[in-house]
Design a protein around this motif. Structure first.
Motif, mmCIF file in Angstrom:
data_model
loop_
_atom_site.group_PDB
_atom_site.id
_atom_site.type_symbol
_atom_site.label_atom_id
_atom_site.label_comp_id
_atom_site.label_asym_id
_atom_site.label_seq_id
_atom_site.Cartn_x
_atom_site.Cartn_y
_atom_site.Cartn_z
ATOM 1 N N UNK A 265 0.760 -1.209 -0.022
ATOM 2 C CA UNK A 265 0.029 0.106 -0.146
ATOM 3 C C UNK A 265 0.804 1.215 -0.113
ATOM 4 N N UNK A 266 0.611 2.144 -0.941
ATOM 5 C CA UNK A 266 1.221 3.478 -0.842
ATOM 6 C C UNK A 266 0.174 4.636 -0.219
ATOM 7 N N UNK A 267 0.729 5.261 0.874
ATOM 8 C CA UNK A 267 0.073 6.428 1.392
ATOM 9 C C UNK A 267 0.534 7.492 1.076
ATOM 10 N N UNK A 268 -0.165 8.752 1.069
ATOM 11 C CA UNK A 268 0.509 9.773 0.762
ATOM 12 C C UNK A 268 1.443 10.281 1.536
ATOM 13 N N UNK A 269 2.668 10.834 1.219
ATOM 14 C CA UNK A 269 3.561 11.584 1.944
ATOM 15 C C UNK A 269 3.343 13.197 2.056
ATOM 16 N N UNK A 270 2.962 13.356 3.226
ATOM 17 C CA UNK A 270 2.668 14.567 3.388
ATOM 18 C C UNK A 270 4.037 15.734 4.354
ATOM 19 N N UNK A 271 4.168 15.262 5.530
ATOM 20 C CA UNK A 271 5.225 15.787 6.307
ATOM 21 C C UNK A 271 5.433 14.703 7.605
ATOM 22 N N UNK A 272 6.346 15.078 8.465
ATOM 23 C CA UNK A 272 6.782 14.171 9.307
ATOM 24 C C UNK A 272 5.541 13.856 10.476
ATOM 25 N N UNK A 273 4.494 14.679 10.403
ATOM 26 C CA UNK A 273 3.213 14.536 11.312
ATOM 27 C C UNK A 273 2.095 14.199 10.835
ATOM 28 N N UNK A 274 1.893 13.882 9.590
ATOM 29 C CA UNK A 274 0.683 13.361 8.813
ATOM 30 C C UNK A 274 1.041 12.520 7.643
ATOM 31 N N UNK A 275 -0.103 11.754 7.442
ATOM 32 C CA UNK A 275 0.118 11.015 6.205
ATOM 33 C C UNK A 275 -1.330 11.163 5.618
ATOM 34 N N UNK A 276 -1.525 11.002 4.228
ATOM 35 C CA UNK A 276 -2.687 11.104 3.470
ATOM 36 C C UNK A 276 -3.176 9.837 3.130
ATOM 37 N N UNK A 277 -4.548 9.642 2.739
ATOM 38 C CA UNK A 277 -5.075 8.518 2.311
ATOM 39 C C UNK A 277 -6.445 8.925 1.524
ATOM 40 N N UNK A 278 -6.117 8.542 0.341
ATOM 41 C CA UNK A 278 -7.271 8.841 -0.652
ATOM 42 C C UNK A 278 -7.759 7.661 -1.291
ATOM 43 N N UNK A 279 -9.302 7.618 -1.446
ATOM 44 C CA UNK A 279 -9.917 6.422 -1.738
ATOM 45 C C UNK A 279 -10.420 6.578 -3.422
#
Length: 947
Positions: free
Chosen positions: A406-420
């Motif tokens: 699975x690839x999640x979105x790389x945002x920054x050190x404090x958050x990840x993104x998930x798109x469906x």
């Protein structure tokens, strides 16, 4: 160079057989190809040493080699989003449109009578965009979302009431790649892009325009109505980058008050393709219809008063306005726009809404489950994307996700993104929960079904869309298949006949080249995956860059520009940056011959250069005296020259080295437009005879299909000193700034077409192709010169890979270039290029792919038309009522009362061989003026059609 087709694929690609070659050579008075080429190509530049003359490999071997390369790409489940989403391409669209040569070998619909099918598909696309955005005017697509935003920025600059402002406000919630392109586009124009949080911005009076993302890049759905009102009150125009699928559920940009909506149609059935090609859209209000960039399909009437489609007044405005043009875009993403339009036709409004509702429902279930697992979702309101706060666990989560494919979105050190997306299943939701669950038990999916939606109630869409019958009929595969066949049968594409367009190189798009485009390893990869997951693309693009360097004599190549216009732009940006790096900030003059392609002056203007026109002599060559005088006069400010070679007039100018030397001596750089590279590969190289940079049209010389007017690819080759200034990208490239396309490799998924072509042809085959392109053009010129004046030739009376026939002498008989072009339709041919580069002429390019039989069929048609003109002159045909003035003739006209003094047979079967294979144009000659005066650019009602 004896004619040889020992290589299996060379023999498939090149049309004439050995005996045909000897016949054509004999007609020209030459014993061999070497002797012909020696009289065509100036000795001062003839050089094949840069291209290794290997023999290439077979189709089977090339496919096996590329398959091994493709297998290095890792297909993880993508939840990255950021403007790119996995989707399903419906199988009937994949088979009957995307992989169908009737659709992908078609040319831009400049001849509307033979383009009604693809024009209807594009009108459907415009209607789709107009309906979903609630803005009445939409164009026939742009290149990608990021460049569409850049077009919107300059659009706002022209039309905003804040004439003194040089600043464009862009929301920090826009996709990062879009912000990068805005910065690239703004700087040469003296504009500033200010990125900030629109929710914290009260006063917009300092800006000429505002860009918002809807939903925001990280997923938030905000109500922008008050903000839009404040912007308008301050004199700024508002652009909304909107997700089309979300607009089936959310209030549309037009309903919120936006002036422009832009975005991507990728998720409507178009594969990810490592970033492209994808159709962008641009929609605006009625009052700006004459300022919209790109192509616009409109409804007109034919000579019988019946409805007929055509390209409307914006088309190729840069050819008319040149350096005053508002855009250098002369292409679109037609094939991809047609896929998106048919996706909407297939699913219909209810089907699209169901896909959106299902995607949103799964996102709500995902978010609720994450909350049960103790994770904080940032968004209060969202559609299909969320951001999860990951304090201290970000790297661990990414590692765990990738271990689970699975690839999640790389945002920054404090958050990840998930798109469906459309392809997400309940099993995928549970896999995502497992990534975040640690030792916890997973939430129960069944118990979470029916959780409340997370769209703001005040933004729920209430208006209808896609009510036209075309979006409400073709929902079964049988119906869609027949509709696609109906449209294709209206058109004339390369699968039916030769398309002899000068400057446009309509050559074979071999099936073996096309096959890899549909492979999942190329088609299903997100452009922002980690580098280790795209090693196949890395190897393929590196090899392709090396092959293109060998073919051109340049030292480095960028594959990022996703159209010839973007290649021009990237090339001049590199020149500009080079001068600035040396402290030569004042160098802003671009010399351009008066014969140049219209995009050249438009592009120069876009990079902040001032255009100075250089005269041409009576033979169409650059006037050396005028060039030298202007280069010396402007030497302190000279930045570049833009020149096409072979010339726009289809001739190898003898003085090209001297032209380059004059520019270099006065401190400028030489940009050589590679539109005519099909005459040079393996025979001479622009990087060897003085060029500093060239763009290459992979959709011309290097076999990527035109697709009805796009996709195109326009990479640039540069000498070593310009290599540091090639386009950069925040993802996957060494240099971060300077992006000209949204994805690092532009239209990456169609690059395998050119890789396959060059790998199979090898150096010897590429050289052979150039030689045969020149031979075929000269054979046509020789056959036609007794009947039509040839406008330009080289010193030995020969042309390069195209020739220009002059039909202006027939004007005194009332016969125009249009009449001849339309009469060719009755013979089953697309017209050559009309009135470019000289008004009232036809520019003919046969390419190397056409057989002697097809060349003769075309020449016979042109000669037969000439005989009809002679009959008019002699009074045997009526001056006003003759086959040319009434062409093209339709089957409906044939079946009715026949009012003409010439026979039905002469009208529709001017060549008896056509009886067994007749192309019937669906409409008569289209009235262009009527269409511009009565602009209709969306599907009219059935009642309007009946009227």
């Amino acid at each position: 160079m004896p004619y040889s087709t020992d290589n299996e694929f060379q023999a498939r690609h090149i049309g004439p057989r050995a005996a045909d070659v000897q016949h054509m050579l004999a007609s020209l008075g030459y014993d061999n190809l070497e002797a012909l080429l020696a009289h065509v190509i100036p000795a001062s530049i003839a050089d094949s040493s840069v291209l290794p003359l290997n023999n290439g490999i077979s189709e089977a071997a090339a496919l096996a080699e590329l398959r091994a390369i493709a297998s290095q790409n890792q297909l993880l489940r993508s939840h990255i989003g950021q403007g790119y989403y996995p989707c399903h391409t419906p199988s009937p669209i994949l088979r009957n449109l995307f992989e169908n040569p009737a659709w992908y070998t078609a040319y831009t619909p400049y001849q509307p009578e033979i383009s009604q099918g693809r024009l209807e598909a594009l009108l459907n696309f415009q209607t789709l965009i107009s309906d979903l955005t609630a803005l009445p005017i939409a164009n026939a697509s742009l290149l990608d979302e990021g460049t569409a935003a850049a077009e919107a920025m300059t659009f706002c600059k022209r039309l905003s009431k804040n004439k003194g402002s040089q600043t464009f406000f862009a929301s920090q919630h826009c996709h990062p790649q879009t912000l990068d392109i805005l910065r690239t586009r703004a700087e040469p124009l003296g504009l500033t892009v200010e990125v900030g949080d629109e929710q914290q911005q009260e006063d917009f009076s300092a800006y000429f325009g505002v860009l918002l993302q809807y939903p925001a890049s990280h997923g938030d759905v905000n109500d922008h109505r008050a903000l839009i009102e404040r912007s308008h009150a301050a004199g700024a125009l508002v652009v909304m980058a909107a997700d089309l699928l979300a607009l089936t559920l959310l209030k549309a940009p037009g309903e919120l008050g936006a002036d422009v909506a832009i975005g991507s149609a990728q998720r409507f059935g178009v594969p990810l393709g490592f970033g492209g090609p994808h159709a962008a859209y641009f929609a605006t209000s009625e009052r700006y219809k004459r300022d919209i960039p790109g192509r616009l399909v409109g409804l007109s009437v034919d000579r019988f008063g019946k409805p007929a489609l055509r390209l409307a007044m914006q088309t190729r405005e840069q050819h008319i306005r040149r350096e005053k043009a508002t855009s250098n875009i002369c292409t679109a993403q037609v094939l991809l726009a047609n896929i998106a339009s048919m996706y909407a036709v297939y699913h219909g409004p209810q089907g699209l809404k169901q896909i959106a509702e299902r995607t949103h429902a799964l996102t709500c279930i995902l978010a609720r489950g994450l909350a049960k697992l103790g994770w904080k979702v940032e968004q209060t309101h969202f559609f299909d994307s969320i951001t999860v706060k990951t304090t201290g666990f970000t790297a661990e989560l990414h590692e765990k996700a990738r271990a689970a494919n699975i690839n999640l979105r790389v945002i920054d050190e404090m958050r990840v993104g998930i798109a469906l997306d459309e392809t997400t299943t309940p099993a995928h939701i549970e896999q995502l929960w497992a990534v975040f669950a640690s030792a916890q038990s997973l939430p129960d999916f069944a118990s979470l079904q029916g959780v409340p939606g997370m769209l703001p109630s005040e933004l729920l869409r209430e208006s209808s869309y896609l009510e036209h019958p075309v979006f409400n009929r073709y929902h079964s595969e049988t119906e869609l298949m027949r509709y696609l066949r109906l449209l294709a049968d209206k058109d004339l594409a390369l699968d039916r006949s030769m398309i002899p367009l000068g400057s446009c190189t309509m050559k074979l798009n071999a099936a073996s080249e096309m096959l890899p485009v549909s492979w999942p390893e190329f088609a299903q990869l997100h452009p922002f995956v980690p580098a280790e997951q795209a090693q196949g693309y890395a190897q393929m693009t590196t090899q392709l860059e090396e092959m293109l360097c060998q073919a051109t004599g340049y030292d480095a190549v960028s594959l990022q520009p996703n159209a010839g216009s973007q290649g021009e732009y990237a090339g001049l940006l590199a020149i500009r940056a080079y001068h600035h790096s040396r402290g030569d900030m004042q160098r802003d003059i671009c010399l351009i011959p008066q014969s140049a392609h219209g995009t050249n002056p438009a592009t120069a203007s876009m990079v902040g250069m001032r255009v100075v026109v250089v005269a041409c002599d009576e033979r169409g060559n650059v006037d050396l005296a005028d060039l030298k005088a202007k280069a010396e006069e402007l030497r302190e400010r000279l930045a570049a020259i833009m020149i096409t070679y072979p010339s726009t007039h289809g001739v190898f100018e003898e003085d090209i080295r001297q032209i380059c030397a004059i520019i270099h001596a006065n401190g400028g750089q030489v940009y050589i437009d590679g539109a005519n590279m099909n005459a040079m590969v393996g025979l001479c190289a622009p990087g060897q005879f003085g060029g500093d940079v060239s763009h290459l049209n992979l959709h011309k010389t290097f076999c990527i299909p035109h697709g009805g007017g796009g996709p195109g690819v326009g990479p640039i080759g540069v000498k070593a000193h310009l290599a540091p200034f090639l386009p950069g990208h925040r993802h996957a490239l060494e240099r971060n700034e300077g992006a000209v396309s949204a994805a690092p490799y532009g239209s990456a998924s169609i690059l395998p077409i050119t890789w396959m072509y060059m790998r199979m042809m090898g150096g010897s085959g590429l050289k052979q192709a150039s030689a045969l392109a020149i031979l075929n053009a000269n054979y046509i010129a020789r056959r036609l010169e007794e009947h039509f004046p040839l406008l330009y030739t080289g010193q030995h009376g020969l042309v390069a890979h195209e020739c220009i026939v002059d039909v202006r002498p027939f004007k005194e008989l009332g016969i125009s270039v249009d009449d001849i072009a339309k009469r060719l339709i009755d013979f089953g041919f697309h017209a050559p290029t009309m009135s470019f580069p000289v008004a009232g002429t036809l520019m003919i390019e046969p390419t190397e792919s056409e057989s002697l039989a097809e060349l003769d069929r075309f020449c016979d048609a042109m000669i037969a038309i000439r005989e009809e003109i002679r009959a008019i002159a002699a009074g045997h045909l009526h001056a006003d009522d003759n086959p040319l003035k009434n062409a093209p003739h339709t089957a409906l006209e044939l079946a009715g009362e026949w009012p003409h003094p010439y026979s039905r047979e002469q009208a529709v079967f001017p060549n008896p061989a056509q009886v067994a294979n007749k192309y019937w144009p669906p409409v008569g000659r289209v009235d262009n003026v009527y269409g511009d005066r009565n602009l209709i650019c969306a599907c009219p009602s059935i009642e309007a059609y009946q009227e």
